[in-house]
Design a protein around this motif. Structure first.
Motif, PDB file in Angstrom:
ATOM      1  N   CYS A 113     -33.616  22.233  29.382  1.00  0.00           N
ATOM      2  CA  CYS A 113     -33.259  20.914  29.898  1.00  0.00           C
ATOM      3  C   CYS A 113     -33.544  20.886  31.395  1.00  0.00           C
ATOM      4  CB  CYS A 113     -31.783  20.625  29.648  1.00  0.00           C
ATOM      5  SG  CYS A 113     -31.302  18.957  30.149  1.00  0.00           S
ATOM      6  N   MET A 115     -32.118  18.702  33.480  1.00  0.00           N
ATOM      7  CA  MET A 115     -31.107  17.916  34.185  1.00  0.00           C
ATOM      8  C   MET A 115     -30.203  18.748  35.109  1.00  0.00           C
ATOM      9  SD  MET A 115     -31.659  14.805  33.500  1.00  0.00           S
ATOM     10  CE  MET A 115     -33.293  14.580  32.891  1.00  0.00           C
ATOM     11  N   ALA A 116     -30.198  20.053  34.895  1.00  0.00           N
ATOM     12  CA  ALA A 116     -29.577  20.990  35.853  1.00  0.00           C
ATOM     13  C   ALA A 116     -28.081  20.759  36.094  1.00  0.00           C
ATOM     14  CB  ALA A 116     -30.341  20.960  37.181  1.00  0.00           C
ATOM     15  N   CYS A 117     -27.353  20.297  35.079  1.00  0.00           N
ATOM     16  CA  CYS A 117     -25.891  20.178  35.234  1.00  0.00           C
ATOM     17  C   CYS A 117     -25.344  21.578  35.519  1.00  0.00           C
ATOM     18  CB  CYS A 117     -25.260  19.598  33.977  1.00  0.00           C
ATOM     19  SG  CYS A 117     -25.914  17.973  33.562  1.00  0.00           S
ATOM     20  N   PHE A 119     -22.532  23.117  35.196  1.00  0.00           N
ATOM     21  CA  PHE A 119     -21.573  23.788  34.310  1.00  0.00           C
ATOM     22  C   PHE A 119     -22.191  24.159  32.963  1.00  0.00           C
ATOM     23  CE2 PHE A 119     -21.340  19.201  34.338  1.00  0.00           C
ATOM     24  CZ  PHE A 119     -21.757  18.926  33.046  1.00  0.00           C
ATOM     25  N   CYS A 120     -23.510  23.932  32.802  1.00  0.00           N
ATOM     26  CA  CYS A 120     -24.118  24.000  31.470  1.00  0.00           C
ATOM     27  C   CYS A 120     -25.048  25.200  31.358  1.00  0.00           C
ATOM     28  CB  CYS A 120     -24.889  22.708  31.220  1.00  0.00           C
ATOM     29  SG  CYS A 120     -25.898  22.754  29.743  1.00  0.00           S
ATOM     30  N   THR A 122     -27.351  25.690  29.026  1.00  0.00           N
ATOM     31  CA  THR A 122     -28.727  25.283  28.702  1.00  0.00           C
ATOM     32  C   THR A 122     -29.515  25.051  29.980  1.00  0.00           C
ATOM     33  OG1 THR A 122     -27.912  24.215  26.689  1.00  0.00           O
ATOM     34  CG2 THR A 122     -30.118  23.612  27.411  1.00  0.00           C
ATOM     35  N   ALA A 123     -28.827  24.480  30.990  1.00  0.00           N
ATOM     36  CA  ALA A 123     -29.503  24.177  32.254  1.00  0.00           C
ATOM     37  C   ALA A 123     -30.083  25.432  32.896  1.00  0.00           C
ATOM     38  CB  ALA A 123     -28.529  23.503  33.213  1.00  0.00           C
ATOM     39  N   GLY A 168     -27.003  18.763  21.482  1.00  0.00           N
ATOM     40  CA  GLY A 168     -27.452  20.155  21.540  1.00  0.00           C
ATOM     41  C   GLY A 168     -28.234  20.392  22.822  1.00  0.00           C
ATOM     42  N   GLY A 170     -30.860  20.010  25.626  1.00  0.00           N
ATOM     43  CA  GLY A 170     -31.729  18.949  26.123  1.00  0.00           C
ATOM     44  C   GLY A 170     -31.022  17.631  26.355  1.00  0.00           C
ATOM     45  N   GLU A 171     -31.712  16.769  27.100  1.00  0.00           N
ATOM     46  CA  GLU A 171     -31.233  15.406  27.360  1.00  0.00           C
ATOM     47  C   GLU A 171     -32.062  14.478  26.458  1.00  0.00           C
ATOM     48  OE1 GLU A 171     -29.043  13.269  29.119  1.00  0.00           O
ATOM     49  OE2 GLU A 171     -30.319  11.823  28.077  1.00  0.00           O
ATOM     50  N   CYS A 204     -26.559  12.335  29.856  1.00  0.00           N
ATOM     51  CA  CYS A 204     -25.912  12.668  31.122  1.00  0.00           C
ATOM     52  C   CYS A 204     -25.932  11.476  32.072  1.00  0.00           C
ATOM     53  CB  CYS A 204     -26.579  13.881  31.758  1.00  0.00           C
ATOM     54  SG  CYS A 204     -28.282  13.576  32.264  1.00  0.00           S
TER      55      CYS A 204
END
Ligand code: SF4
Length: 352
Positions: A113, A115-117, A119-120, A122-123, A168, A170-171, A204
């Motif tokens: 992903c 989006m680079a959140c 706390f995540c 996946t990021a 899951g 990805g955005e 997001c």
């Protein structure tokens, strides 16, 4: 025409157009679509509803892809995590969450992903690539097939997976065209027939795409909010620097909702960051009269990320403030945390 088309990528209309191109009557489209999406057919040679000559023609020009789990992990609470190896060797994950007799499938829309959140997990992989419609739809079909093989009886294939949530890897709205195509396939009457009530897209906060989504399909919407002021939200979620709360909230307020439907607001509680009584009041003020339900998600701690979960008293106070302001909210248990299948924990090693 020698191009090999993956039939699983096609909506019903696209299937009809493709059949005409290869001199097969487009009237066969619904039956082929049903065989693939309802009955799980992956071999053109086994399509019982198609004459042998048409099967031969179709096999020259098309394939039907399928996903097979490369790994299946079952959590103590019954949550099942599926890992899939894609044709190019990339890995994705889907999570099946049982709730009594019903099952919700959490579907991935991208490898990694962008989006680079903060706390995540996946990021931490970064963005690798978008999934094709066939790879999105394929996750659902593979899980249905797995459940059928367990010997559990259901009257229709779709009853093995009752709800779909795009939460899951990805955005989903960053892979917009493939998302819309996969929804058209999954929601088609001739296929698995997921209705609007049964499908939730979680974002997001890509505000313009939320507006597009409301125009293009009818599905439930979930927003990963996680903060009610721009400063905190931008520090947690870079997307807020592009689409801040002044842009996001109008997109949510105008999102078309079905009868008795509400927007699901996801709010991960992070100790010392967004969990104070002031944060709760700000959240209540921000949501105002938005038809919504807030899911409060105590943070799933992970050794890779330096965030912590608030204590129970803090969570309870937060919830009470929302309740006092008339905002419906629930504290959600983490599901599948022991197999890293919980919210924000999907990250597959080996992608690069
Ligand atoms: S929370 Fe969702 S949008 Fe944000 S980085 Fe993780 S997968 Fe991407």
């Amino acid at each position: 025409m020698n191009v090999e088309i993956d039939l699983k990528n096609l909506t019903l209309d696209e299937m009809a157009a493709f059949l005409e191109q290869v001199a097969i009557p487009s009237s066969r489209a619904a039956s082929i679509f049903r065989e693939i999406h309802l009955h799980g057919c992956t071999d053109i040679g086994e399509m019982s509803g198609l004459k042998a000559a048409f099967r031969a023609t179709l096999a020259q020009h098309a394939i039907i892809s399928s996903l097979v789990p490369s790994e299946v992990e079952v959590s103590e609470d019954g949550t099942i995590k599926f890992a899939f190896t894609l044709d190019d060797g990339k890995l994705i994950e889907s999570v099946l969450i049982p709730q009594g007799e019903r099952h919700t499938l959490c579907v991935s829309s991208q490898v990694g992903c962008a989006m680079a959140c903060r706390f995540c997990l996946t990021a931490t992989m970064g963005f690798v690539r978008n999934l094709t419609p066939a790879e999105i739809v394929g996750q659902v079909q593979a899980v249905i097939s797995y459940m059928q093989d367990t010997g559990v009886q259901r009257s229709t294939p779709r009853e093995f997976v009752n709800n779909l949530v795009f939460m899951g890897m990805g955005e989903p709205l960053a892979n917009y065209d493939n998302l819309i195509t996969s929804l058209q396939i999954l929601m088609a009457e001739e296929g698995l027939e997921f209705t609007e009530r049964l499908v939730t897209i979680s974002t997001c906060g890509l505000a313009p795409r939320i507006i597009d989504l409301g125009r293009d399909v009818r599905v439930n919407l979930a927003i990963s909010l996680h903060a009610a002021d721009d400063e905190t939200r931008s520090s947690l979620m870079p997307v807020n620097k592009t689409y801040n709360l002044d842009q996001l909230m109008p997109a949510l307020r105008t999102y078309p909702l079905g009868k008795k439907r509400v927007i699901l607001v996801e709010y991960i509680l992070l100790k010392g960051i967004n969990d104070s009584p002031d944060d709760a009041q700000r959240l209540a003020d921000l949501l105002g009269d938005l038809p919504c339900r807030v899911n409060l998600l105590p943070y799933n701690e992970s050794p890779q990320l330096d965030f912590h979960c608030p204590d129970e008293a803090t969570i309870e106070t937060f919830k009470k403030i929302l309740y006092g302001a008339g905002v419906r909210s629930f504290v959600r248990d983490s599901r599948g945390a022991d197999i890293s299948a919980a919210c924000g924990q999907l990250a597959v090693k080996g992608n690069g």
